[in-house]
Design a protein around this motif. Structure first.
Motif, mmCIF file in Angstrom:
data_model
loop_
_atom_site.group_PDB
_atom_site.id
_atom_site.type_symbol
_atom_site.label_atom_id
_atom_site.label_comp_id
_atom_site.label_asym_id
_atom_site.label_seq_id
_atom_site.Cartn_x
_atom_site.Cartn_y
_atom_site.Cartn_z
ATOM 1 N N ARG A 175 -79.280 -17.925 10.365
ATOM 2 C CA ARG A 175 -80.255 -18.240 9.317
ATOM 3 C C ARG A 175 -81.643 -17.713 9.666
ATOM 4 N N ARG A 180 -83.631 -13.526 2.008
ATOM 5 C CA ARG A 180 -82.383 -14.000 2.616
ATOM 6 C C ARG A 180 -81.160 -13.573 1.825
ATOM 7 N N LYS A 183 -78.151 -11.716 3.699
ATOM 8 C CA LYS A 183 -76.832 -12.342 3.776
ATOM 9 C C LYS A 183 -75.791 -11.500 3.044
ATOM 10 N N HIS A 222 -75.941 -20.579 4.443
ATOM 11 C CA HIS A 222 -76.984 -19.851 3.722
ATOM 12 C C HIS A 222 -78.334 -20.547 3.853
ATOM 13 N N ASP A 223 -78.318 -21.872 3.911
ATOM 14 C CA ASP A 223 -79.574 -22.624 3.951
ATOM 15 C C ASP A 223 -79.308 -24.004 4.535
ATOM 16 N N SER A 278 -76.349 -25.981 3.021
ATOM 17 C CA SER A 278 -74.999 -25.419 3.006
ATOM 18 C C SER A 278 -74.058 -26.099 3.982
#
Length: 299
Positions: free
Chosen positions: A143, A150, A154, A167-168, A171
């Protein structure tokens, strides 16, 4: 080269909001007057997108490139598929539209494509290297991405063939040393996280010792991150933990921290399920692209 019929359509993963990011890029690059566009006008022109540089590269970022020029009323004809590798110099695509619109989108589209393709290229290189060592597990990014960019980075990881990891913060639940210290213990932190995270989120815990790993497994963690363990220590700890908890708990091991091409072989051991590294996106070399407007044939 993968055929179009069997290729994953990664653009189908993109959320509805991604196009507004492209609009923001264009707004950032031309916040007021387009002086250069005034000079060239709106005569119809054709431009060649060329993949350059000195290395074999992976093409990644087509949806974002397309959207830049769609918003400017231009058309893109691709001569390659997403995820294809190419040797420079390669005629990757042809873009058609009004001259000033081609130039309005040029730098935004090229900067994005260079970064996204760079991430995809490095991701493929690391995965191929690990497979060459006989590693069968998951290679993942991290991350540690560029704020505001992002989604593209990704996306590049996925096109390059690796796992994008979470992803964040929403997630997956990942409890690191600061979470543990702040809550008092690994067990307390896991219980608190489970209370709000429910059944649908995996829970990963970063540990720095075998003792901490045992506590995390006992408390019900799904993934144990053996942080900054290397070599024989990593193998020995993984073996002992699997033997101890065999048939009692299900979990995965992740190894992270300072994984690079230079030490990948000693970390790429099949006792570890996941290798996560930021080398595939931090300080990665961009792929050189250029957009060259062609002279009209009647000139």
């Amino acid at each position: 080269m993968t055929s179009a019929s069997t290729r994953d359509h990664f653009e189908h993963l993109l959320p509805p909001s991604w196009r507004t990011q492209v609009s923001a890029w264009l707004a950032e690059d031309t916040p007021s007057f387009d002086y250069g566009g005034f000079v060239v006008g709106e005569a119809p022109r054709e431009a060649f997108l060329l993949g350059k540089g000195k290395q074999t590269a992976v093409l990644a970022g087509k949806p974002f490139f397309d959207e830049v020029f769609t918003q400017l009323g231009c058309e893109v004809e691709w001569h390659m598929e997403e995820g294809d590798t190419f040797e420079p110099v390669k005629h990757v695509a042809t873009v058609r539209g009004k001259a000033r619109h081609l130039l309005l989108g040029e730098r935004v589209a090229l900067n994005m494509l260079a970064r996204c393709s760079g991430v995809a290229t490095k991701s493929k290189q690391i995965k191929d290297q690990a497979r060459g060592y006989g590693y069968k597990g998951i290679i993942a990014g991290t991350r540690k991405t560029t704020p505001g960019f992002r989604l593209v980075e990704k996306y590049g990881m996925l096109v390059g063939g690796i796992d994008a990891h979470r992803h964040d913060l929403s997630s997956m639940i990942m409890l690191k040393d600061n979470h543990i210290w702040s809550s008092g213990s690994i067990t307390t932190a896991i219980k608190q996280a489970r209370k709000v995270g429910g059944f649908s989120l995996l829970l990963e815990v970063e540990v720095g010792s075998e003792q901490e790993a045992n506590e995390a497994i006992d408390a019900g963690a799904d993934i144990i991150m053996l942080d900054n363990m290397e070599g024989d220590q990593l193998v020995d700890v993984a073996h002992r933990l699997r033997d101890k908890w065999y048939g009692k708990r299900k979990f995965l091991f992740e190894s992270s921290g300072n994984i690079t091409e230079n030490n990948l072989q000693e970390r790429a051991i099949n006792e570890i399920d996941i290798l996560s590294t930021s080398v595939v996106h931090q300080s990665v070399q961009h792929i050189d692209f250029s957009l060259k407007i062609q002279k009209p044939k009647d000139v």
